[in-house]
Design an enzyme around this catalytic site. Structure first.
Site, PDB file in Angstrom:
ATOM      1  N   TYR A   3      74.105  33.326  38.294  1.00 25.84           N
ATOM      2  CA  TYR A   3      73.490  34.194  39.290  1.00 25.84           C
ATOM      3  C   TYR A   3      74.105  34.033  40.680  1.00 25.84           C
ATOM      4  O   TYR A   3      74.597  35.002  41.278  1.00 25.84           O
ATOM      5  CB  TYR A   3      71.978  33.938  39.355  1.00 25.84           C
ATOM      6  CG  TYR A   3      71.277  34.788  40.381  1.00 25.84           C
ATOM      7  CD1 TYR A   3      71.017  36.134  40.132  1.00 25.84           C
ATOM      8  CD2 TYR A   3      70.884  34.258  41.608  1.00 25.84           C
ATOM      9  CE1 TYR A   3      70.383  36.925  41.074  1.00 25.84           C
ATOM     10  CE2 TYR A   3      70.253  35.041  42.560  1.00 25.84           C
ATOM     11  CZ  TYR A   3      69.998  36.380  42.291  1.00 25.84           C
ATOM     12  OH  TYR A   3      69.384  37.154  43.237  1.00 25.84           O
TER      13      TYR A   3
ATOM     14  N   ASP B  56      72.768  53.149  33.451  1.00 31.09           N
ATOM     15  CA  ASP B  56      72.968  51.744  33.104  1.00 31.09           C
ATOM     16  C   ASP B  56      74.302  51.342  33.712  1.00 31.09           C
ATOM     17  O   ASP B  56      75.353  51.868  33.321  1.00 31.09           O
ATOM     18  CB  ASP B  56      72.997  51.586  31.581  1.00 31.09           C
ATOM     19  CG  ASP B  56      73.201  50.145  31.124  1.00 31.09           C
ATOM     20  OD1 ASP B  56      73.633  49.309  31.939  1.00 31.09           O
ATOM     21  OD2 ASP B  56      72.954  49.869  29.937  1.00 31.09           O
TER      22      ASP B  56
ATOM     23  N   GLY C  76      60.232  47.019  41.020  1.00 30.37           N
ATOM     24  CA  GLY C  76      60.599  45.991  41.981  1.00 30.37           C
ATOM     25  C   GLY C  76      61.112  46.502  43.315  1.00 30.37           C
ATOM     26  O   GLY C  76      60.650  47.503  43.848  1.00 30.37           O
TER      27      GLY C  76
ATOM     28  N   ASN D 253      63.514  51.756  38.991  1.00 33.85           N
ATOM     29  CA  ASN D 253      62.265  52.018  38.279  1.00 33.85           C
ATOM     30  C   ASN D 253      61.204  50.952  38.531  1.00 33.85           C
ATOM     31  O   ASN D 253      60.038  51.136  38.179  1.00 33.85           O
ATOM     32  CB  ASN D 253      62.521  52.132  36.770  1.00 33.85           C
ATOM     33  CG  ASN D 253      63.128  50.871  36.198  1.00 33.85           C
ATOM     34  OD1 ASN D 253      64.287  50.573  36.467  1.00 33.85           O
ATOM     35  ND2 ASN D 253      62.373  50.105  35.421  1.00 33.85           N
TER      36      ASN D 253
ATOM     37  N   ASP E 127      59.766  40.597  38.695  1.00 36.02           N
ATOM     38  CA  ASP E 127      59.905  40.094  37.329  1.00 36.02           C
ATOM     39  C   ASP E 127      60.961  38.999  37.236  1.00 36.02           C
ATOM     40  O   ASP E 127      60.841  38.077  36.437  1.00 36.02           O
ATOM     41  CB  ASP E 127      60.307  41.230  36.377  1.00 36.02           C
ATOM     42  CG  ASP E 127      59.185  42.222  36.155  1.00 36.02           C
ATOM     43  OD1 ASP E 127      58.038  41.926  36.540  1.00 36.02           O
ATOM     44  OD2 ASP E 127      59.453  43.302  35.598  1.00 36.02           O
TER      45      ASP E 127
ATOM     46  N   ASN F  85      71.398  48.259  43.724  1.00 38.40           N
ATOM     47  CA  ASN F  85      70.294  47.309  43.606  1.00 38.40           C
ATOM     48  C   ASN F  85      70.193  46.678  42.228  1.00 38.40           C
ATOM     49  O   ASN F  85      69.746  45.541  42.095  1.00 38.40           O
ATOM     50  CB  ASN F  85      68.981  48.029  43.938  1.00 38.40           C
ATOM     51  CG  ASN F  85      67.766  47.238  43.524  1.00 38.40           C
ATOM     52  OD1 ASN F  85      67.388  46.258  44.165  1.00 38.40           O
ATOM     53  ND2 ASN F  85      67.133  47.651  42.423  1.00 38.40           N
TER      54      ASN F  85
ATOM     55  N   VAL G 256      61.254  37.586  46.850  1.00 32.40           N
ATOM     56  CA  VAL G 256      60.297  38.660  46.628  1.00 32.40           C
ATOM     57  C   VAL G 256      59.597  38.484  45.278  1.00 32.40           C
ATOM     58  O   VAL G 256      60.207  38.043  44.297  1.00 32.40           O
ATOM     59  CB  VAL G 256      61.019  40.024  46.676  1.00 32.40           C
ATOM     60  CG1 VAL G 256      60.045  41.170  46.433  1.00 32.40           C
ATOM     61  CG2 VAL G 256      61.708  40.199  48.032  1.00 32.40           C
TER      62      VAL G 256
END
Length: 253
Positions: free
Chosen positions: A176, A63, A17, A15, A212, A90, A209
């Site tokens: 991460y 989700d 990025g 939705n 957000d 993704n 990139v």
């Protein structure tokens, strides 16, 4: 692979990025794109934008941390589209503050909050397993199935451990980066298992990139970042599997 005009692709987290850009680029190639999004309204907006540009797109609630929505998405694709040719895993989160060094202090291993680490792995690792396993039956119906896992340069132990390398300035991460390293291992293991079925499975690093997740500090556009996702999603039958790639070529583990 299958003629792009007749291929069907699912992109999770599409939705916004990089995922949204990849969905748009695949649709521009003639694929029917399924936009997976936690927020259906935002997913519908992305799908509508693709359709207004002349592409074919559907939006589904998906989700990756909710197995029920994943199974429902697989059932919808089976009923309405019949198979899947491309899966792009993704959807992902960076955790507390992410890949920007100035915000990553709460990912330092010695002080990290374990619940945050669990949340990151739930999305970036366990979510990929959930979605991939739910979609394998549909992918096996494709004459040329492709799976693309979206990782990061920070997943590379070689690059991240080089004291003189480009990532030397980044603060250590217990969430991460390790989650994306685990994703690389998953990629190799899926590739080894699915090679006999003709399913090519690769990981990609889009680069830094503007999204957000880094508070829009990235220097690449989402379209530039999505290019490697699309390239690996449209590999020919002689393409690689079990690899890790950026737009500049193969990356070290």
């Amino acid at each position: 692979m299958t003629t792009r005009e007749h291929a069907i692709a699912l992109v999770t987290g599409a939705n916004k990025g990089i995922g949204r850009a990849a969905a748009g680029q695949l649709a521009a190639l003639g694929m029917t794109v399924v936009v997976g999004a936690r927020d259906l309204e935002r997913g519908e907006e992305a799908a509508a934008a693709i359709r207004s540009a002349g592409g074919a797109a559907h939006a589904l609630t998906l989700d990756v941390t909710d197995a029920a929505t994943v199974q429902a998405a697989a059932q919808w694709i089976e009923k309405h589209l019949g198979r899947l040719d491309v899966l792009i895993n993704n959807a992902g989160i960076s955790g507390s503050g992410l890949v920007d060094p100035s915000d990553a202090v709460d990912q330092i291993p010695s002080t990290v909050e374990l619940n945050m680490v669990r949340k990151v792995f739930e999305t970036n690792v366990f979510g990929v397993i959930t979605v991939t396993n739910a979609m394998l039956g549909l992918l096996r119906r494709s004459p040329a199935p492709r799976i693309v896992n979206v990782a990061s340069h920070a997943a590379s132990l070689t690059l991240f451990s080089d004291p003189d390398g480009p990532f030397a300035a980044l603060l250590p991460s217990a969430a991460y980066s390790p989650s994306k390293s685990a994703l690389l291992s998953l990629t190799v293991n899926y590739a080894n298992e699915l090679r006999k079925d003709g399913i090519l499975v690769n990981a990609v690093a889009p680069g830094y990139v503007d999204t957000d997740s880094n508070n829009h500090t990235g220097f690449l556009t989402v379209d530039e970042g999505a290019a490697i996702l699309v390239r690996m999603a449209t590999l020919g039958e002689d393409g690689p599997t079990g690899g890790f790639f950026s737009e500049d070529g193969p990356l070290p583990w």
